[in-house]
Design a protein around this motif. Structure first.
Motif, PDB file in Angstrom:
ATOM      1  N   CYS A 183      -3.605  -4.226   4.606  1.00 20.71           N
ATOM      2  CA  CYS A 183      -3.398  -2.775   4.677  1.00 20.71           C
ATOM      3  C   CYS A 183      -3.842  -2.236   6.043  1.00 20.71           C
ATOM      4  O   CYS A 183      -4.868  -2.621   6.592  1.00 20.71           O
ATOM      5  CB  CYS A 183      -4.192  -2.119   3.547  1.00 20.71           C
ATOM      6  SG  CYS A 183      -4.390  -0.352   3.695  1.00 20.71           S
ATOM      7  N   LEU A 184      -3.033  -1.335   6.562  1.00 14.00           N
ATOM      8  CA  LEU A 184      -3.247  -0.804   7.913  1.00 14.00           C
ATOM      9  C   LEU A 184      -4.176   0.424   7.923  1.00 14.00           C
ATOM     10  O   LEU A 184      -4.691   0.812   8.973  1.00 14.00           O
ATOM     11  CB  LEU A 184      -1.864  -0.409   8.463  1.00 14.00           C
ATOM     12  CG  LEU A 184      -1.629  -0.211   9.935  1.00 14.00           C
ATOM     13  CD1 LEU A 184      -1.950  -1.477  10.708  1.00 14.00           C
ATOM     14  CD2 LEU A 184      -0.178   0.201  10.163  1.00 14.00           C
ATOM     15  N   CYS A 185      -4.356   1.015   6.759  1.00 15.06           N
ATOM     16  CA  CYS A 185      -5.053   2.310   6.680  1.00 15.06           C
ATOM     17  C   CYS A 185      -6.429   2.365   7.366  1.00 15.06           C
ATOM     18  O   CYS A 185      -6.741   3.379   7.995  1.00 15.06           O
ATOM     19  CB  CYS A 185      -5.156   2.747   5.227  1.00 15.06           C
ATOM     20  SG  CYS A 185      -3.544   3.026   4.469  1.00 15.06           S
ATOM     21  N   CYS A 244       0.861  -1.178   0.000  1.00 19.80           N
ATOM     22  CA  CYS A 244       0.000   0.000   0.000  1.00 19.80           C
ATOM     23  C   CYS A 244       0.904   1.236   0.000  1.00 19.80           C
ATOM     24  O   CYS A 244       1.865   1.306   0.767  1.00 19.80           O
ATOM     25  CB  CYS A 244      -0.886  -0.014   1.235  1.00 19.80           C
ATOM     26  SG  CYS A 244      -1.704   1.556   1.547  1.00 19.80           S
ATOM     27  N   CYS A 274       0.395   3.142   3.813  1.00 20.77           N
ATOM     28  CA  CYS A 274       0.889   2.566   5.075  1.00 20.77           C
ATOM     29  C   CYS A 274       2.113   1.668   4.868  1.00 20.77           C
ATOM     30  O   CYS A 274       2.733   1.248   5.829  1.00 20.77           O
ATOM     31  CB  CYS A 274      -0.222   1.799   5.789  1.00 20.77           C
ATOM     32  SG  CYS A 274      -0.720   0.287   4.947  1.00 20.77           S
TER      33      CYS A 274
HETATM   34 ZN   LIG Z   1      -2.602   1.070   3.645  1.00 24.28          ZN
END
Ligand SMILES: [Zn+2]
Length: 239
Positions: free
Chosen positions: A38-40, A28, A31
């Motif tokens: 994905c951490l978003c 991503c 992040c």
């Molecule tokens: Zn992300």
């Protein structure tokens, strides 16, 4: 542009046969985690009285496993400076000269030659009462890099040194720590927030770090975290 990390593939060969050697992980762009995890969606903004200035070793900056950047995701007041031995960051020098800030260098007190500069966490509430903003300067790098930054930065030499005292053991499992007592950068920050009274921000950062840690580890196994973990659910509720 898609960010790729060939070293990561070399370190963890794909297990599925159809994934040829040399295949890469798609990350991503925001992040920098593999898009699979994905951490978003879990990024929640917090607030704290204390601030963080990260003095990050130039070799540490681009590592996707660096946890220092997680602090800035949660706390917008965080500033990141790149450390070069011969060229101090001019913005950092300006910040250090600003009397509205009360900066502390976070570093162990294991050497006698700076014993007179060592203070305890209780000093943070004193500077708050004076109306100054406490700032934790974290030397972000490997242990060796951090020691070098501490020793080779004359502009840090007059600042109080605040060792983090905690019984907490690291939960970081992306890099091998020399001992369980060695916390990674995000864990150090969460613990400093907790001990200095910014408990809500500490909880947020702890949860966010945990999600990062779990998501990254799962990505290395080429798996997606199917069910939201407890930390994920808490962060989603805050959105
Ligand atoms: Zn992300």
């Amino acid at each position: 542009m898609t960010l790729t990390d060939p070293d990561y593939c070399i370190a963890t060969p794909p297990r599925r046969p159809f994934k040829a050697r040399g295949s890469f992980v798609t990350r991503c762009e925001t992040c920098r985690l593999p898009v699979l995890n994905c951490l978003c969606p879990y990024q929640v903004k917090g607030q704290s009285e204390a601030r963080f200035w990260l003095l990050t070793h130039s070799l540490e900056h681009n590592k996707p496993t660096n946890t220092g950047r997680l602090i800035g995701d949660i706390l917008d007041t965080t500033e990141v400076f790149t450390w070069y031995r011969t060229a101090p960051d001019t913005v950092l020098l300006e910040r250090l000269a600003d009397p509205s800030f009360a900066p502390f260098v976070i570093f162990p007190d294991d050497q006698p030659d700076y014993a007179e500069r060592v203070v305890g966490i209780e000093v943070v509430s004193d500077v708050k009462q004076e109306g100054r903003i406490p700032v934790f300067i974290i030397l972000d790098g490997t242990w060796r890099q951090a020691r070098r930054i501490f020793r080779k930065s004359p502009y840090l030499a007059r600042l109080p040194v605040l060792p983090l005292r905690t019984d907490r053991h690291t939960r970081y499992h992306l890099r091998k720590a020399a001992s369980a007592a060695h916390l990674c950068t995000a864990e150090v920050a969460a613990e400093l927030l907790r001990q200095s009274g910014d408990v809500e921000a500490a909880d947020l950062l702890d949860d966010y770090f945990e999600v990062f840690n779990d998501s990254y580890a799962e990505s290395r196994r080429h798996r997606k975290l199917e069910r939201p973990t407890a930390a994920m659910r808490r962060l989603l509720e805050r959105q």
